[in-house]
Enzyme design. Structure first.
Site, PDB file in Angstrom:
ATOM      1  N   GLY A 377       0.973  -1.255   0.042  1.00 34.35           N
ATOM      2  CA  GLY A 377       0.118   0.006  -0.033  1.00 34.35           C
ATOM      3  C   GLY A 377       0.860   1.522  -0.090  1.00 34.35           C
ATOM      4  CB  VAL A 381      -2.150   3.077   4.200  1.00 33.41           C
ATOM      5  CG1 VAL A 381      -2.587   3.978   3.149  1.00 33.41           C
ATOM      6  CG2 VAL A 381      -1.308   1.976   3.849  1.00 33.41           C
ATOM      7  N   GLY A 382      -0.461   2.621   7.382  1.00 29.67           N
ATOM      8  CA  GLY A 382      -0.500   1.729   8.842  1.00 29.67           C
ATOM      9  C   GLY A 382       0.139   0.177   8.422  1.00 29.67           C
ATOM     10  CE  LYS A 383       3.433  -0.088   3.184  1.00 24.83           C
ATOM     11  NZ  LYS A 383       2.902   1.230   3.243  1.00 24.83           N
ATOM     12  CB  THR A 384       5.118   0.058  10.123  1.00 22.11           C
ATOM     13  OG1 THR A 384       6.101  -0.009   8.781  1.00 22.11           O
ATOM     14  CG2 THR A 384       6.217  -0.346  11.252  1.00 22.11           C
ATOM     15  CB  SER A 701      -4.936   4.395 -16.405  1.00 28.66           C
ATOM     16  OG  SER A 701      -3.997   5.466 -15.792  1.00 28.66           O
ATOM     17  CE  LYS A 744      -5.747   4.547 -12.119  1.00 28.83           C
ATOM     18  NZ  LYS A 744      -5.963   3.936 -13.325  1.00 28.83           N
TER      19      LYS A 744
END
Length: 827
Positions: A377, A381-384, A701, A744
């Protein structure tokens, strides 16, 4: 010391003595520039090169060159001081004359100075640019006496004996000293060539009486001679033993003799026994225990002070500190784990559910063998923190290894202990630090490893992350296998395509998309605001953030997928409140409102809502995906009179340039469908631009966005400001699927756009979008570009019309009248 005032060599091999017995009357007090030296004492009539690099010293040299080339040279009391003050130098020095000066390329000046006479510092002249002092010459002793001549002869004899024992001093120095008639000056010459401490040399410099100077020097020479004689005896004894005994037997005998002299033979034996006891208690596997005992046997046969003994001790210490048999008990209580994950993280429902599924499988199988989980991510966003919560839920210890920028394979596998300064790799060091053989280890930023001539860390990680191989992971430093199968490895990454394919194949990827506005506000209320209030000392001041204030901060002061910028903004508000409280401007309870946010953070940094006030021709809002989540990508296109040129600006990458060419080709092929003249490409220059030109942009895109902007500019048809779109377009007009749909859509929602055009094949990705946002959005799934045009164009008067000047025909050329004469063209 390259930036210090020092001689060209520590022992001053270039120093020479100028023999001159002429006397002159002493000088009274006078002002003279001063040069402080480190680890050097200059004596009268001594010629020595010096390197000068400090600013004040350089200015002192300049002042001396302007005022007769004389300078007072004094020694610093401490060599570590870079900017000495008046209290950091000795009060007696030597007045020298600068004989030569040479400026070196690095700004340092090399000077050659000759000592003239001793001088005492009377007081200091107040100046900040350089050291200037009032100095007074210390006169030499009068003519020598018979007693002084006898002492001088004893010193010369001792110096001769010292030179015979110490081969580092040239024999010519003795001849120079013998030819000097003045006893005091002879003492200075001899002292200048002895390897003595600065304090000792300074003591001799401050001995103004020739007799006292010679007495101190005589005592020093006798001590040095005694030391040199002892060293000579030791060398002779060792040489004799080496000739009579074998080398190995000699080393053992020397070790025993040294231990006997020091009385530590019992201590060494006790150390060996202590190591042996700890090896037995460590419960290593048989191979590791055998290796440790083998190294211990080598240690017992070595001298305690040898370098190799130190290497073996370090190896044994690391082997004993590793948690071979120490582990923590797992607490795989799924309801408790779910509660902990919900306490620590707001939102992220799908990632938390995937993690709970993984833990459930581990509980049923009673083993953690399986795919390695990779949390993918954008930043913030809070991965760790999610990985830390997993360790807390399982009751395991947590450790983190940052892989960002790692290029050396030895960082993972370690160095072989034969190298100087060798140490284990990061995996083994982390296990030693964690203190258990089953921690949760987070391999952070696994997508940012590199490779060079030192190896590829990603390749070394293949064994670490493979459940079938990591039970026999061998670190180069240890030389034996260590079982990593009990370790729960988690990894984090921002982009999947930068992870090497073999490594990605061993991992199960769990995506953590960006947060919605509601989730960011919830995180702010539950986590960020209490944390910042605590960190800024406001916990007892009654500070309160209203929900509207947080919404204001999210909408107008941040634009990110995570919450790091939001946390920084909350922290900035708390710091300003803390300042007001300390300044006694705020005493009562403080409640933050929307107006307060603007007061503390200033004018809004971003706009919330539509970016355009009205429908524009050739302006289309696209959607893109970056490392920090989804972002809006506006495309502009204008058509101008020209010769068919296509101009692309805004740092468009190769793929976006190809999308622009495909859009123009599609328009040429289907010009009748859009009422565009067939030969428009001969008369029109098209300019396609992506604003924010400093940011590189690429990817397929934006194909439908570029095509819509081109057709809009050629037909003078406005595009709805309330629509955003994404998708790849082909030459046949088909709209192909793209990635990052959730990110998106969230970007469009943050921008205030509620209608989004998506490729039909991305229908499955709509399930990833939160239900609350889906209910507020309108999605149009299209298969062809014609559908995009029909949805995006705002047609007020029926069919679109091309640019007026595109339909103009060139004026017909009038045929000249027939006069019987040929025109110039006919000829």
């Amino acid at each position: 010391m390259s930036d210090a005032d020092s001689p060209s060599s520590k022992e001053s091999p270039e120093a020479t003595v100028k023999v001159d017995d002429t006397r002159r009357p002493p000088r009274g007090a006078y002002v003279i520039p001063m040069l402080p030296l480190r680890e050097t004492v200059v004596f009268p009539y001594m010629v020595i090169p010096l390197f000068v690099g400090r600013p004040k010293s350089l200015r002192a040299i300049d002042r001396s060159m302007e005022t007769g080339r004389e300078i007072l040279v004094v020694s610093q009391k401490a060599a570590t001081i870079d900017e000495p003050t008046v209290n950091d130098v000795y009060q007696v020095g030597t007045v020298c004359q600068i004989m030569q000066m040479l400026k070196l390329p690095d700004g340092i000046i090399k000077i050659l100075v000759e000592g003239l006479y001793r001088a005492r510092l009377k007081d200091y002249v107040e100046t900040t640019e350089l050291f200037e002092v009032n100095a007074e010459e210390i006169p030499d002793d009068p003519a020598s006496t018979p007693a002084l001549e006898a002492l001088k002869k004893q010193v010369l004899d001792a110096f001769e004996q010292y030179i015979k024992l110490n081969k580092k001093i040239p024999a010519e120095i003795l001849q120079v000293a013998t030819n000097i008639d003045d006893p005091g000056r002879m003492a200075d010459v001899v002292t200048a060539h002895l390897n003595l401490k600065v304090e000792v040399k300074q003591e001799i410099l401050e001995a103004f009486s020739s007799q006292k100077r010679l007495e101190i020097l005589h005592e020093l020479l006798n001590k040095e001679i005694e030391i040199l004689n002892v060293e000579k005896k030791i060398r002779g004894r060792v040489r004799k033993q080496t000739e009579t005994l074998q080398k190995d037997a000699y080393l053992r005998e020397q070790m025993r003799a040294i231990q006997k002299e020091l009385g530590d033979s019992d201590q060494t034996l006790a150390e060996i026994e202590e190591y042996k006891k700890k090896i037995k208690e460590a419960k290593m596997h048989p191979v590791a225990e055998e290796k440790s005992l083998s190294e211990l046997d080598k240690l017992s046969k070595m001298a305690a002070s040898s370098a190799e003994a130190g290497v073996i001790r370090n190896y044994l210490d690391i082997m004993l500190e590793l948690p071979w048999s120490i582990s923590t008990k797992d607490r795989l209580n799924i309801p408790r784990a779910e509660k902990i994950l919900n306490q620590d993280h707001f939102g992220l429902e799908e990632p938390k559910a995937r993690i709970l599924e993984h833990l459930s499988v581990c509980k049923l199988k009673r083993t953690i063998k399986g795919p390695i989980v990779c949390l993918l991510g954008p930043p913030g966003v809070g991965k760790t923190s999610l990985a830390r919560s997993v360790a807390r839920a399982m009751g395991r210890k947590f450790a983190r290894i940052s892989l960002g920028g790692m290029r050396d394979e030895a960082e993972i596998r370690g160095h072989r202990k034969t190298y100087v300064g060798a140490m284990p790799g990061r995996i083994i060091q982390t296990l030693k630090r964690a203190g258990s053989n089953n921690p949760v280890i987070l391999l952070d930023e696994i997508d940012k490893t590199g490779s060079d001539f030192k190896g590829d860390p990603a390749s070394a990680l293949l064994e670490v992350l493979d459940p079938e191989q990591n039970s026999t992971f061998t670190d180069h430093y240890l030389g034996v296998a260590f079982d990593l199968s009990h370790v729960l490895f988690l990894t984090t990454a921002n982009q999947p395509h930068t992870i090497p394919e073999p490594l990605r194949d061993r991992m199960e990827i769990i995506s953590l998309p960006g947060y919605t506005e509601e989730e960011k506000v919830g995180i702010g209320e539950r986590h960020l605001v209490p944390k910042q209030i605590q960190e800024n000392g406001l916990s007892r001041r009654g500070v309160e953030f209203s929900r509207k204030a947080l919404i204001q901060a999210v909408r107008y002061y941040t634009r990110e997928a995570g919450v790091r910028e939001l946390e920084r903004k909350i922290g900035a508000i708390c710091r300003k409140i803390a300042k007001e409280i300390v300044s006694r401007k705020k005493r009562n309870k403080i409640r933050l409102t929307e107006k307060s946010v603007r007061k503390y953070l200033g004018a809004p940094k971003y706009q919330y809502g539509r970016t355009e006030e009205k429908d524009e021709v050739g302006v289309v809002m696209g959607l893109a995906w970056t490392q920090v989540g989804g972002v809006p990508l506006q495309i502009e296109a204008i058509a101008m009179r020209g010769a068919g040129k296509l101009m692309l600006t805004g740092q468009l990458g190769k793929v976006m340039q190809e999308s622009a060419q495909a859009a123009v080709s599609f328009t040429r092929k289907n010009h009748e469908r859009f009422s565009i003249p067939k030969d428009f490409y001969k008369k029109v220059d098209l300019h396609i631009n992506a604003p924010e030109g400093a940011t590189p942009k690429d990817g397929p895109s934006a194909g439908v966005t570029i095509a819509t902007a081109v057709i809009s500019s050629l037909t003078s048809t406005p595009v709805s400001k309330d629509i955003a779109m994404t998708g790849e377009v082909t030459l046949k007009g088909k709209v192909l699927p793209v990635g990052g749909i959730k990110e998106k859509v969230l970007a469009a929602f943050r921008l205030g756009i509620r209608t989004v055009i998506l490729p039909a094949e991305n229908r499955k990705n709509l399930e990833e979008i939160p239900k609350k946002i889906q209910r507020q959005m309108s999605f149009h799934l299209v298969q062809r570009l014609d559908e995009v045009i029909a949805l995006a164009f705002v047609r007020k008067n029926g069919a679109p019309a091309p640019l007026p000047w595109l339909s103009e025909r060139p004026p017909r050329r009038r045929k000249p009248a027939d006069t019987g004469e040929k025109s110039a063209e006919e000829e």
